[in-house]
Motif scaffolding. Structure first.
Motif, PDB file in Angstrom:
ATOM      1  N   GLU A 139      23.975  59.401 -14.182  1.00  0.00           N
ATOM      2  CA  GLU A 139      24.465  58.077 -13.793  1.00  0.00           C
ATOM      3  C   GLU A 139      23.867  56.993 -14.685  1.00  0.00           C
ATOM      4  O   GLU A 139      24.541  56.029 -15.033  1.00  0.00           O
ATOM      5  CB  GLU A 139      24.107  57.799 -12.330  1.00  0.00           C
ATOM      6  CG  GLU A 139      24.508  58.900 -11.364  1.00  0.00           C
ATOM      7  CD  GLU A 139      26.014  59.067 -11.224  1.00  0.00           C
ATOM      8  OE1 GLU A 139      26.743  58.209 -11.748  1.00  0.00           O
ATOM      9  OE2 GLU A 139      26.451  60.048 -10.613  1.00  0.00           O
ATOM     10  N   GLY A 140      22.589  57.162 -15.048  1.00  0.00           N
ATOM     11  CA  GLY A 140      21.890  56.104 -15.780  1.00  0.00           C
ATOM     12  C   GLY A 140      22.416  55.887 -17.182  1.00  0.00           C
ATOM     13  O   GLY A 140      22.553  54.746 -17.629  1.00  0.00           O
ATOM     14  N   LEU A 191      17.929  44.172 -16.321  1.00  0.00           N
ATOM     15  CA  LEU A 191      18.544  45.344 -15.698  1.00  0.00           C
ATOM     16  C   LEU A 191      18.462  46.553 -16.634  1.00  0.00           C
ATOM     17  O   LEU A 191      18.134  47.663 -16.209  1.00  0.00           O
ATOM     18  CB  LEU A 191      20.012  45.032 -15.361  1.00  0.00           C
ATOM     19  CG  LEU A 191      20.814  46.165 -14.744  1.00  0.00           C
ATOM     20  CD1 LEU A 191      20.280  46.502 -13.365  1.00  0.00           C
ATOM     21  CD2 LEU A 191      22.282  45.811 -14.647  1.00  0.00           C
ATOM     22  N   TRP A 203      25.507  53.919 -17.014  1.00  0.00           N
ATOM     23  CA  TRP A 203      25.219  52.549 -16.593  1.00  0.00           C
ATOM     24  C   TRP A 203      24.727  51.725 -17.783  1.00  0.00           C
ATOM     25  O   TRP A 203      25.207  50.611 -18.040  1.00  0.00           O
ATOM     26  CB  TRP A 203      24.181  52.589 -15.469  1.00  0.00           C
ATOM     27  CG  TRP A 203      24.037  51.326 -14.694  1.00  0.00           C
ATOM     28  CD1 TRP A 203      24.695  50.155 -14.908  1.00  0.00           C
ATOM     29  CD2 TRP A 203      23.196  51.116 -13.563  1.00  0.00           C
ATOM     30  NE1 TRP A 203      24.302  49.227 -13.979  1.00  0.00           N
ATOM     31  CE2 TRP A 203      23.384  49.788 -13.141  1.00  0.00           C
ATOM     32  CE3 TRP A 203      22.289  51.923 -12.870  1.00  0.00           C
ATOM     33  CZ2 TRP A 203      22.696  49.254 -12.060  1.00  0.00           C
ATOM     34  CZ3 TRP A 203      21.617  51.393 -11.788  1.00  0.00           C
ATOM     35  CH2 TRP A 203      21.823  50.070 -11.387  1.00  0.00           C
ATOM     36  N   PRO A 252      19.486  60.992 -12.446  1.00  0.00           N
ATOM     37  CA  PRO A 252      19.121  59.780 -13.189  1.00  0.00           C
ATOM     38  C   PRO A 252      19.800  59.692 -14.545  1.00  0.00           C
ATOM     39  O   PRO A 252      20.265  58.628 -14.949  1.00  0.00           O
ATOM     40  CB  PRO A 252      17.602  59.917 -13.362  1.00  0.00           C
ATOM     41  CG  PRO A 252      17.157  60.909 -12.370  1.00  0.00           C
ATOM     42  CD  PRO A 252      18.311  61.831 -12.143  1.00  0.00           C
ATOM     43  N   SER A 285      15.055  47.937 -16.541  1.00  0.00           N
ATOM     44  CA  SER A 285      14.793  48.575 -15.261  1.00  0.00           C
ATOM     45  C   SER A 285      15.491  49.924 -15.148  1.00  0.00           C
ATOM     46  O   SER A 285      14.903  50.911 -14.696  1.00  0.00           O
ATOM     47  CB  SER A 285      15.245  47.620 -14.149  1.00  0.00           C
ATOM     48  OG  SER A 285      15.358  48.295 -12.954  1.00  0.00           O
ATOM     49  N   VAL A 286      16.748  49.987 -15.571  1.00  0.00           N
ATOM     50  CA  VAL A 286      17.476  51.264 -15.512  1.00  0.00           C
ATOM     51  C   VAL A 286      16.830  52.277 -16.446  1.00  0.00           C
ATOM     52  O   VAL A 286      16.648  53.449 -16.093  1.00  0.00           O
ATOM     53  CB  VAL A 286      18.964  51.064 -15.859  1.00  0.00           C
ATOM     54  CG1 VAL A 286      19.679  52.400 -15.957  1.00  0.00           C
ATOM     55  CG2 VAL A 286      19.643  50.196 -14.827  1.00  0.00           C
ATOM     56  N   GLN A 344      13.987  53.717 -14.816  1.00  0.00           N
ATOM     57  CA  GLN A 344      14.336  54.650 -13.728  1.00  0.00           C
ATOM     58  C   GLN A 344      14.750  56.018 -14.257  1.00  0.00           C
ATOM     59  O   GLN A 344      14.673  57.010 -13.539  1.00  0.00           O
ATOM     60  CB  GLN A 344      15.483  54.072 -12.899  1.00  0.00           C
ATOM     61  CG  GLN A 344      15.039  53.016 -11.923  1.00  0.00           C
ATOM     62  CD  GLN A 344      16.217  52.400 -11.207  1.00  0.00           C
ATOM     63  OE1 GLN A 344      17.261  53.008 -11.056  1.00  0.00           O
ATOM     64  NE2 GLN A 344      16.052  51.186 -10.755  1.00  0.00           N
ATOM     65  N   ILE A 345      15.233  56.065 -15.486  1.00  0.00           N
ATOM     66  CA  ILE A 345      15.626  57.354 -16.059  1.00  0.00           C
ATOM     67  C   ILE A 345      14.398  58.063 -16.620  1.00  0.00           C
ATOM     68  O   ILE A 345      14.178  59.243 -16.393  1.00  0.00           O
ATOM     69  CB  ILE A 345      16.646  57.163 -17.200  1.00  0.00           C
ATOM     70  CG1 ILE A 345      17.877  56.404 -16.716  1.00  0.00           C
ATOM     71  CG2 ILE A 345      17.041  58.499 -17.786  1.00  0.00           C
ATOM     72  CD1 ILE A 345      18.829  56.031 -17.832  1.00  0.00           C
TER      73      ILE A 345
END
Lengths: 446, 334
Positions: free
Chosen positions: A363-364, A387, A367, A360, A390-391, A394-395
């Motif tokens: 890549e996060g 987005l 991103w 996470p 949301s990202v 997710q991390i």
């Protein structure tokens, strides 16, 4: 004027030498602890003092010390985390370069309390000049009998080493620091086991911030109860804040915890207000990883109370309307600051510093940075803003170490409090990308 | 022994067992996916975060829930622990996020990738992912690195599970000469100064690779795996157990791999001689078809243990016989 416990003599000529430092009461705590106190009594004093870790997480230091496993016949270690590299935080650097003996004194007293016979100061690789200052001071301490075998005739031995890192932010995370100290790649470890059980070389280890360790001599000298009288509630003692950004008097201030944020920013004794007579727009109160707060929320809590510089008050309201005290990197931004660009800048840092071990964060962070880059340069779309949130979500909480959170929080908070500015970057890309452009559609000249 | 409840199912496992292994003892669809954890490799796990689960109660002594999701592959069980995996929506949501993260820099070149059909990432994405991506940026790419005549390293596909690094540390002889260079999303598996990874057990990095980052050069682009037929075989090998799977197309052995269990974990490491050099049927004693999970694309053409070479069955190693008992071959005509 609040009391200065750590930095009282910081401006004395020659304080970095042992002689001058001794003249100003240096190494008293070593004599007191080694000659009149048992190790457990020292731990007890630190517990009583209510000292909380100054590196960012704010975990009670005494409690951390009491968690240290003490199996028979196994060496234990005290490691000082001097890998200070959070953007906006520069207090430890100053403390170490001006008062190297204060840290060494704290290391001796702390190591004695924990029963460690070998201790390490892991210093950030970029601070080579500080490393030299520390090494010189350590040599002086050896010569004066404060380090080495049988310190002050007490029968206690201690060897102290300074180890420079390679300059990676991630090595400020305690288990990554230990990996790096062991000579491996600085990847954070999975926990449990915690360092208190299996730390350096799989031995019980305590990792403390420079400022936490520097507070130990004061606590031993004055007594834990006396130290606990300073401050408010569970935020006791004094704390160094490195104030930077658009302030009249940026610099390092030692304050008694409990000072109102408003006084810290505007009082002449401290930061002296915002530069060029401008308005304050936002503050990042504890180093770049803590959530940013707009002016109205940093000065007053959501409930309308004055916000104080304490662990509790700054985190009042959770992450919806609050932030964290963190490591004390106080970044003030005036009305001309472009929050989106600033968030991109922070994000770029975390992208660069992610170790790449867990997915996470690896890549996060990249991103987030790329999406923010797009927004800043006028190629953003409306859905990019959601987005980002949301990202970040997710991390957050799904990574091995807190770097993931450190990368996610500032982005999520910036969108939370300055969403209109993000939207302006989407709806007015040409205006927003002009040099000196600030929301909402003004231009700053010099 | 510790008694835990996993997705409502109670199971008793020895102390120190990880949550993931406890779930594997239950088996079935509730087992969390694992992209980096590999039982035979010490120290692996905790990196991909695919196996995150919710611990709703820490233990009988301290029944508080754990504040964050934990990696089930490295978290040991406690007596009285209550774990939620497929029964917890937040876990499934996070897993969806992990798939997305793993895929944003993955080239998705499955149509030309040799791993397709037996790729952990493919299975993971198929099961938990979504069909579209929100990622618009350019993907991270690397040059292919030549690490010798037998193994191809294609870093662009890598998910940095570190398994091959552990293989080099724990299985191969000699010093490890490859590792992780760089950090963040620029981290890559490499040999620093280009070098040949050459020792008797280096080929095992191909078997442990969950994606197509490390592939067998003797098999590259020869055939899709689902058109090949896996057959268990063994030979007397002075270096390793000699128990392998031969992948046939017609009468040709296209590829040799180690035998894997249902979670894709190698049972016995094999040496490079067995893997790369013995490509004739006459080199091997054929035991019979290898078991392939029905859900796998490799058994898509209804290939599942149709026949068995009866003449060798008595000479089979105990491990193979056990496997045959667990997964008996279909009787023809039934």
């Amino acid at each position: 004027m609040g009391r200065k416990l750590l930095t009282e003599h910081i401006n004395v000529e020659g304080i970095e030498t042992l002689d001058v430092y001794r003249k100003h009461g240096g190494y008293r705590s070593v004599e007191k602890a080694l000659k009149t106190m048992t190790p457990d009594e020292v731990v007890e004093e630190v517990k009583k003092s209510g000292l909380r870790g100054r590196g960012g997480a704010g975990f009670p230091t005494g409690l951390k010390w009491s968690f240290l496993a003490k199996p028979e016949g196994v060496p234990r270690y005290l490691v000082c985390n001097a890998d200070e590299s959070e953007p906006g935080t520069f207090k430890d650097r100053q403390l170490m370069s001006k008062l190297p003996h204060l840290l060494i004194e704290g290391m001796i007293t702390g190591s004695y309390a924990l029963g460690a016979n070998t201790s390490y100061i892991y210093i950030r690789g970029e601070l080579l000049y500080v490393l030299r200052i520390l090494e010189k001071a350590i040599a002086e301490a050896y010569a004066a009998g404060f380090l080495g075998k049988n310190i002050l005739g007490s029968g206690y031995d201690l060897d102290l080493y300074v180890h420079p890192g390679g300059g990676a932010y991630i090595c400020g995370e305690e288990t990554a620091l230990l990996e790096s100290l062991e000579g491996k790649r600085g990847n954070p470890r999975n926990k449990p086991p915690f360092p208190a059980v299996q730390g350096l070389y799989a031995r019980p280890t305590v990792v403390n911030n420079v400022e936490s360790i520097a507070a130990v001599p004061v606590i031993v000298n004055e007594g834990g109860d006396e130290y606990a009288k300073i401050g408010v509630g569970k935020s006791t003692g004094t704390k160094l804040f490195s104030a930077c950004g658009h302030l009249n008097k940026p610099g390092i201030y030692e304050i008694e915890l409990g000072l109102p944020v408003e006084e810290f920013i505007y009082s002449d004794e401290y930061c002296g207000g915002i530069w060029k007579g401008r308005e304050l727009k936002a503050v990042v109160a504890g180093g770049s990883s803590v959530p940013i707060l707009p002016k109205e929320l940093i000065l007053k809590t959501a409930a309308g109370e004055n916000r104080l510089m304490t662990y509790e008050s700054l985190s009042d309201g959770g992450f919806v309307t609050g932030t964290m005290l963190g490591s004390g990197g106080f970044i003030a931004m005036d009305e001309t600051t472009n929050i989106v660009r600033n968030t991109w800048n922070f994000s770029r840092f975390y992208h660069h510093e992610s170790c790449g071990q867990c997915s996470p964060c690896r890549e996060g962070t990249g991103w987030l940075e790329k999406v923010l880059h797009r927004l800043v340069h006028g190629h953003g779309q409306m859905q990019d803003i959601d987005l980002l949130v949301s990202v970040a979500k997710q991390i957050e909480g799904n990574t091995i170490c807190p770097l993931g959170e450190a990368a996610a929080w500032p982005v999520a908070a910036a969108v939370r409090h300055f969403r209109d500015e993000f939207e302006w970057h989407v709806t007015h890309p040409q205006e927003a990308t002009k040099a000196g452009a600030i929301f909402p559609g003004k231009l700053v000249t010099a | 022994m510790a008694k835990i409840t996993f997705d409502g199912i109670e199971i008793e496992v020895p102390d120190g067992t990880t949550i993931l292994n406890a779930a594997r003892q239950i088996g079935g669809a509730i087992v969390p996916p694992a992209m980096c954890y590999y039982t035979p490799l010490k120290g692996s796990g905790g990196k991909c975060r695919a196996c995150l689960v919710k611990v709703a109660a820490g233990s009988a002594k301290d029944p508080r829930p754990m504040p964050k999701l934990v990696a089930s592959c490295i978290t040991p069980v406690q007596d009285g622990m209550v774990v939620e995996n497929t029964t917890n929506d937040s876990v499934l949501d996070v897993r969806k996020g992990i798939v997305e993260m793993l895929l944003i820099n993955h080239p998705l070149d499955c149509p030309v990738c040799d791993q397709a059909g037996e790729c952990d990432l493919q299975n993971f994405a198929f099961e938990h992912g979504v069909s579209t991506t929100r990622y618009q940026e350019e993907r991270r790419t690397f040059e292919k690195i030549d690490i010798g005549p037998l193994i191809q390293l294609h870093m662009t596909r890598c998910i940095l599970c570190y398994r091959c690094v552990y293989v080099a540390d724990q299985i191969s002889e000699g010093d490890r000469i490859h590792g992780v260079l760089g950090r963040g999303d620029a981290a890559e598996i490499g040999t620093y100064i280009e070098n040949i990874i050459d020792n008797d057990f280096s080929g095992n990095v191909i078997d442990v690779c969950p994606v197509g980052a490390l592939t067998d050069k003797t098999f590259r682009f020869k055939q899709r795996v689902w058109f090949t037929k896996p057959v268990n075989a063994h030979r007397d090998c002075p270096k390793c157990s000699g128990n392998v799977v031969l992948w046939y197309k017609g009468n040709d052995v296209l590829r040799t791999t180690a035998r894997k269990d249902q979670y894709g974990e190698v049972k016995e490491w094999i040496c490079n001689e067995c893997r790369f050099e013995k490509k004739e049927t006459s080199d091997w004693t054929i035991e019979g078809p290898a078991h392939i999970d029905r859900s796998s694309v490799i058994s898509a053409n209804h290939y599942e243990l149709p026949v068995l070479n009866q003449s060798v069955i008595a000479d089979l190693p105990a491990s193979t016989q056990r496997e045959l008992e667990q997964n008996p071959p279909l009787k023809l005509g039934s």
